[in-house]
Design an enzyme around this catalytic site. Structure first.
Site, short mmCIF file in Angstrom:
data_model
loop_
_atom_site.label_atom_id
_atom_site.label_comp_id
_atom_site.label_asym_id
_atom_site.label_seq_id
_atom_site.Cartn_x
_atom_site.Cartn_y
_atom_site.Cartn_z
N GLU A 80 11.03 16.30 -1.98
CA GLU A 80 11.10 14.77 -2.60
C GLU A 80 10.96 14.03 -4.26
O GLU A 80 10.46 15.67 -5.04
CB GLU A 80 9.86 13.70 -2.23
CG GLU A 80 9.13 12.40 -2.66
CD GLU A 80 8.09 11.70 -1.80
OE1 GLU A 80 8.06 10.27 -2.34
OE2 GLU A 80 7.49 12.48 -2.05
N LYS A 179 11.75 5.14 1.82
CA LYS A 179 10.36 5.59 1.99
C LYS A 179 9.30 4.11 2.36
O LYS A 179 9.86 3.43 1.41
CB LYS A 179 9.95 6.03 0.77
CG LYS A 179 8.35 6.64 0.58
CD LYS A 179 7.90 7.00 -0.42
CE LYS A 179 6.70 7.74 0.00
NZ LYS A 179 6.17 8.55 -0.97
N CYS A 212 6.34 11.65 2.52
CA CYS A 212 5.05 11.95 2.08
C CYS A 212 3.90 11.52 2.56
O CYS A 212 4.00 11.32 4.19
CB CYS A 212 5.35 12.56 0.55
SG CYS A 212 4.12 12.95 -0.95
#
Length: 506
Positions: A80, A179, A212
């Site tokens: 990321e 995300k 994440c």
């Protein structure tokens, strides 16, 4: 030959071809990238200046992709924020963004770079995949225009997304994921209106992808496994390590074991922000991992994985613990803070023994034997059953054996990286009210313990042999997703307390 016989023959031939083209195993690669950051500026740079920064990072990623391909890798995951870095405002990130189309458009940017406007980064990633005959997973920024007809359209007239992309071995865009669970400082991005469950099929299994901070929540992470039945998770991340329970290699390997999937985690390498820790994890054990706070260099990892992980027995996480008679320890419990949450602890006073500590509905049981009982180290058994409300809101049930930072019990729960005490054996269990429990074993110097422990079908995390190194923590990390907004949950500190603290997941 009759029509029926012909059709049967064609069906058999198709099945044989399908089986021949599918792989039982594959070579996975992840690259921990030492990102090159742009110079901080109060105003946005030009698109040309932004591209220059991205190309410097892409030059490094190209070396990793090429090396992985030459070593036989089928797929490589990069981190990321690995192409442009972090610490952007909404305005300053804009020159780095591209319009990323839905993969259904059937597009190979390497062959047709101008089809969707100016897309130099997608073009280069596509060519990297095509030229090296490898799947490439990368993280970039997506921009989507909107107007007043959309009541949620941002004031600047566009959505900006933290985005993972996947290009197949022919350079075709096959996956795009926005995300969902943005971290505290990701004000430059928008979350999609609904969680995106993104999967794609290959000859070496079915893949899902998320980013994440997503890993701590149900959607889309758990949904990809429970509903979409993926074999392997792709995980670009910018993860800052937080001990004792949320260091990258520790938690990511535990998630792979708890969810029974392969897990490919590529982290940024930025030691100044405690960012390191990448790995290739199978459900039964890590295949390769890397943790390095001492150098500024990136690291390429490769390992072989089963395309379809072998089924393992379903774990009843409360079966054993619910039948254990609580070991009476008198009135010896004390409290300690672990990442802003108040745990109930008991000190382990002997070289071996049986201990029980409870908090609310969770009772944790430990049997253990140390190689020696040192006078300069203290270990404790801890329990936490409550709502964590700092950088996010999520309900936890945790049973943990951990080393205290010093012999002062007030330091139990503090971050500690080294230990001297090895354990001959341990067995940890708890009365969990969830099936989502992630088993962690972390050794001194932030090392994993592959092949040294196991989880039984009745919910015990136990050692298979004496530990190969001194123990930092042995933990069962449980998530009760349905209680993430529970009104009667134990409170923790507010998000403001963390903004000046030490966890960041970009």
């Amino acid at each position: 030959m009759t029509v029926s016989q012909i059709l049967n023959s064609v069906a058999v031939l198709f099945l044989c071809v399908s089986r021949a083209s599918s792989l039982d195993t594959f070579i996975a690669a992840v690259y921990e990238h030492a990102v090159i950051l742009p110079n901080a500026t109060p105003v946005p740079v030009s698109p040309e200046e932004a591209l220059a920064v991205m190309n410097r990072n892409l030059d490094l990623l190209e070396g990793a992709v090429t090396s992985a391909s030459k070593q036989g890798a089928h797929i490589i995951v990069t981190p990321e924020d690995g192409i442009y870095g972090f610490n952007f405002s909404r305005e300053s990130i804009y020159p780095y963004l591209e319009d990323i189309p839905d993969p259904q458009v059937n597009w190979i940017p390497c062959d047709n770079p101008d089809r969707f406007g100016r897309t130099p980064v997608q073009h280069r990633l596509s060519c990297l995949a095509k030229d090296n005959s490898i799947y490439v997973v990368a993280n970039i920024g997506d921009k989507k225009s909107c107007n007043a007809s959309d009541p949620q359209c941002p004031p600047d007239g566009r959505y900006q997304y933290n985005t993972d992309v996947v290009f197949d071995s022919k350079g075709k865009l096959v996956a795009r994921y926005h995300k969902q669970n943005l971290f505290l400082n990701e004000d430059q991005f928008n979350a999609p209106k609904e969680p995106e469950v993104v999967t794609f099929n290959t000859t070496f299994g079915k893949f899902g992808i998320f980013t994440c901070f997503d890993i701590l929540f149900h959607d889309p992470a758990v949904t990809l496994v429970s509903d979409s039945h993926v074999d392997t998770i792709l995980f670009p991340t910018g993860w800052m390590n937080v001990l004792p329970h949320l260091s990258a290699i520790e938690f990511h390997s535990a998630w792979a074991m708890g969810m029974k999937v392969n897990f490919l985690a590529a982290n940024l390498h930025y030691p100044l922000k405690k960012m390191t820790g990448s790995g290739i994890y199978a459900p039964d054990s890590p295949r390769a991992f890397h943790y390095d706070m001492k150098t500024e260099k990136g690291k390429l990892l490769l390992a072989q994985l089963d395309s379809h992980p072998h089924p393992t027995p379903v774990v009843n996480w409360t079966s054993y613990a619910s039948g254990v008679k609580a070991y009476s320890m008198g009135n010896q419990e004390f409290t300690g803070i672990v990442f802003f949450d108040e745990f109930s602890f008991l000190e382990l006073k002997g070289i071996g023994g049986n201990y029980t500590v409870c908090q609310r509905d969770l009772c944790c049981h430990l049997s253990y034997k140390m190689s020696e009982k040192r006078s300069d180290e203290v270990y404790a058994l801890g329990a936490f059953d409550g709502l964590h409300t700092v950088e996010g809101t999520y309900y936890l049930q945790i049973c943990t054996l951990l080393k205290c930072k010093t012999t002062d019990l007030d330091t139990c729960g503090d971050s500690v990286e080294t230990a001297s005490t090895r354990f001959e054996m341990f067995s940890l269990s708890g009365t969990f009210a969830t099936q989502y429990v992630f088993p962690e074993v972390l050794l001194s110097e932030i090392q994993l313990a592959p092949g040294e422990f196991q989880v039984s079908s009745d919910g015990r995390l136990f050692s298979l042999k004496p530990t190969s190194g001194p123990v930092l923590t042995v933990t069962l990390f449980g998530r009760l997703y349905e209680k993430d907004s529970a009104p009667n949950a134990l409170p923790a500190l507010t998000a403001q307390a963390l903004r000046s603290s030490y966890l960041k997941c970009y």
